[in-house]
Design a protein around this motif. Structure first.
Motif, PDB file in Angstrom:
ATOM      1  N   ARG A  66       0.860  -1.175   0.195  1.00 37.53           N
ATOM      2  CA  ARG A  66      -0.015  -0.113   0.156  1.00 37.53           C
ATOM      3  C   ARG A  66       0.884   1.151   0.105  1.00 37.53           C
ATOM      4  O   ARG A  66       1.881   1.192   0.881  1.00 37.53           O
ATOM      5  CB  ARG A  66      -0.947  -0.005   1.221  1.00 37.53           C
ATOM      6  CG  ARG A  66      -1.750  -1.229   1.330  1.00 37.53           C
ATOM      7  CD  ARG A  66      -2.906  -1.249   2.492  1.00 37.53           C
ATOM      8  NE  ARG A  66      -3.702  -2.440   2.445  1.00 37.53           N
ATOM      9  CZ  ARG A  66      -4.877  -2.140   1.825  1.00 37.53           C
ATOM     10  NH1 ARG A  66      -5.424  -1.207   1.690  1.00 37.53           N
ATOM     11  NH2 ARG A  66      -5.953  -3.187   1.949  1.00 37.53           N
ATOM     12  N   GLY A  85      -1.038   2.560   7.848  1.00 31.07           N
ATOM     13  CA  GLY A  85      -0.993   1.375   7.316  1.00 31.07           C
ATOM     14  C   GLY A  85      -0.105   0.868   5.794  1.00 31.07           C
ATOM     15  O   GLY A  85      -0.186   0.125   5.104  1.00 31.07           O
ATOM     16  N   VAL A 119      -2.803   0.091  -3.818  1.00 35.67           N
ATOM     17  CA  VAL A 119      -2.271  -1.138  -3.587  1.00 35.67           C
ATOM     18  C   VAL A 119      -1.801  -1.793  -4.705  1.00 35.67           C
ATOM     19  O   VAL A 119      -2.566  -2.059  -5.367  1.00 35.67           O
ATOM     20  CB  VAL A 119      -3.579  -1.883  -2.821  1.00 35.67           C
ATOM     21  CG1 VAL A 119      -3.119  -3.181  -1.961  1.00 35.67           C
ATOM     22  CG2 VAL A 119      -4.283  -0.827  -1.703  1.00 35.67           C
ATOM     23  N   SER A 167      -6.590   1.188   4.817  1.00 35.27           N
ATOM     24  CA  SER A 167      -5.963  -0.071   4.937  1.00 35.27           C
ATOM     25  C   SER A 167      -6.832  -0.760   5.464  1.00 35.27           C
ATOM     26  O   SER A 167      -6.713  -2.245   5.350  1.00 35.27           O
ATOM     27  CB  SER A 167      -4.500   0.032   5.887  1.00 35.27           C
ATOM     28  OG  SER A 167      -5.140   0.540   7.043  1.00 35.27           O
ATOM     29  N   THR A 186      -9.661  -4.255   1.908  1.00 34.47           N
ATOM     30  CA  THR A 186      -8.919  -5.176   0.799  1.00 34.47           C
ATOM     31  C   THR A 186      -9.783  -5.766  -0.248  1.00 34.47           C
ATOM     32  O   THR A 186     -11.090  -5.941   0.112  1.00 34.47           O
ATOM     33  CB  THR A 186      -8.318  -6.278   1.601  1.00 34.47           C
ATOM     34  OG1 THR A 186      -9.243  -7.259   2.237  1.00 34.47           O
ATOM     35  CG2 THR A 186      -7.323  -5.773   2.676  1.00 34.47           C
TER      36      THR A 186
END
Length: 502
Positions: free
Chosen positions: A187, A214, A369, A395, A398
């Motif tokens: 990321r 993150g 990402v 973060s 996903t």
């Protein structure tokens, strides 16, 4: 002593004022040339008319023996009628090597972010490049961004301080590799501003915010300067890769140079009509970087991208908190995918960045990402260029997205699935976590062909079947509920496409 700035030369996009001379300051108090002596100051006043060129140069004759040059400036913010642009004046400086395009003489730029700066061998104001103040003709660069109908009155004060020059420390640049996790999804946020341009966070504060968000990598992207490339010492680590670049801020749009060689400067003093952008885009790639038009539909003056996308390696379709400007950029990018399919041309990947300047801007909102073989400059650049990436608002979100078809074939984000025929069924599969209340959308060259609500937990899997004849590509969007009737909800995630071929 004050003097008036006189116009002594003009060009299509630049103008030169009368020279400021310090010749008599080289022998202060009758001493020898270069001997310590009192500071010497000159002040120049003038008014730039409406329609001034983009750049106005104020030449300054710097004698030998100077250890520091300091510049301050002010200008009148004249009241203007509603709907009329007021005054705004940027500033920077070039040394005795000149102002020619390419920036060999570049020594710093702060735009309109600060009213003064200094340069000496051992230190310089953020945005400026430390180094010796050598004798010769330096040029203060004024950038009349907008000029009121009554003109732009300005005052520039130049101070020279004499004495031993001192030494310039060798910059310590970030390493090109961090420990990472091997081949994995990493990321990053490639559009960030610190105190080295118009940001308010220090590099240390940015690094801390990146870790809190993150992130695995960030890119230094100050407006029109590389002064921040060497200030990240002690801030990188096994968990954070720091890339170096620039936000090339022209009068016809902004473009990110991502992951260029440390110390690389890319000039910005041209418009689309000058037909120079291609040259500097090639310079970015020669320095190992990516060319990424930033916020292409931003409404601020000079921000709207007008150079076209022929030289782009990726395009920033999501900039900061999701907005209607991003929705337009997303639609334009999707149209480019259709054109790439039609003409069998390479496609340009999408990416997203925060463009964070200060609180409350959130570093890592959004973040790109990237699937990369390792956490290194080379691998991250390759992943972004290939489109093996998606964009997430944080973060917590996903995404796993891919297409499978006949004989067990599979293609992931940024890939291409080739099956035996245009009518061969293929299965599109999206897995999402961290997106409560959101809806999944599958977008093709026809538009959105399938939507499905995710579970309230925000974690779920969505599948859809299609064929290459029905969809030349498929990409996924994960959206929040709409808050304005008739407008789509803000994005929580966006993938690059998978292309289908029969």
């Amino acid at each position: 002593m004050a003097r008036r700035g006189l116009l002594v030369g003009t060009a299509a996009t630049a103008l030169t004022l009368g020279t400021v001379s310090f010749a008599d300051a080289a022998t202060p108090n009758g001493g020898n040339e270069g001997e310590d002596g009192p500071d010497r100051t000159r002040t120049v006043r003038g008014t730039l008319p409406t329609g001034s060129p983009d750049f106005v140069y104020l030449p300054v004759e710097v004698p030998r023996g100077v250890r520091e040059i300091a510049v301050s400036y002010t200008y009148e913010r004249t009241p203007v009628p509603a709907g009329t642009q007021g005054n705004a004046l940027d500033i920077g400086i070039f040394d005795e090597r000149g102002t020619a395009l390419g920036g060999r003489g570049f020594r710093g730029w702060s735009g309109g972010a600060r009213g003064s700066f200094f340069i000496r061998a051992d230190e310089a104001t953020p945005g400026y490049i430390a180094g010796p103040v050598r004798a010769g003709t330096w040029n203060i660069a004024l950038g009349p961004y907008t000029v009121a109908p009554e003109g732009l009155p300005y005052e520039v004060t130049i101070t020279l301080r004499f004495g031993p020059a001192g030494s310039t420390p060798k910059p310590v640049y970030p390493p090109e590799r961090a420990k990472g996790r091997g081949r994995a999804w990493y990321r990053g946020d490639c559009h960030l501003h610190s105190t080295h341009s118009d940001g308010r966070r220090t590099p240390a504060e940015i690094a801390a915010a990146a870790r809190a968000a993150g992130l695995d990598f960030i890119n230094s992207s100050e407006h029109n300067t590389y002064s921040a490339h060497g200030v990240w010492g002690g801030l990188w680590g096994d968990d954070l890769l720091v890339l170096t670049g620039e936000e090339i801020t022209t009068r016809n749009g902004h473009v990110l140079a991502v992951a260029t060689d440390p110390g690389t400067f890319v000039d910005w003093r041209y418009r689309a009509r000058d037909n120079r952008f291609g040259h500097y885009a090639k310079a970015v790639r020669k320095a190992g970087g990516l060319v990424v038009p930033a916020h292409p539909h931003a409404t601020c003056i000079g921000c709207h991208w007008k150079f076209g996308f022929g030289e782009a390696d990726a395009v920033e379709v999501w900039n900061g908190a999701y907005s209607p400007e991003d929705e337009i950029a997303l639609a334009e990018w999707d149209n480019s995918l259709v054109a790439a399919v039609r003409w069998s041309k390479p496609w340009v990947a999408a990416m997203g960045n925060s463009d964070a300047h200060r609180e409350p801007d959130v570093v890592g909102l959004p973040q790109t990402v990237v699937l990369a073989d390792e956490l290194s400059r080379e691998a991250i650049v390759a992943g972004i260029r290939a489109g093996h990436s998606y964009i997430a608002e944080s973060s917590a979100v996903t995404v796993s997205f891919g297409v499978s078809g006949g004989r067990g074939l599979h293609a992931g984000i940024g890939g291409r699935l080739r099956v035996d025929g245009d009518d061969t069924p293929v299965t599109v599969r999206l897995e999402v976590t961290g997106a409560p209340g959101c809806t999944a959308h599958f977008v093709t060259d026809q538009g959105t062909l399938f939507t499905a609500a995710l579970p309230e937990s925000g974690t779920g899997t969505v599948e859809w079947r299609t064929t290459p004849a029905y969809a030349a590509y498929v990409r996924a969007e994960v959206r929040h509920p709409a808050t304005v009737p008739g407008l789509p909800g803000a994005l929580a995630a966006l993938t690059n496409p998978v292309f289908l071929e029969g």
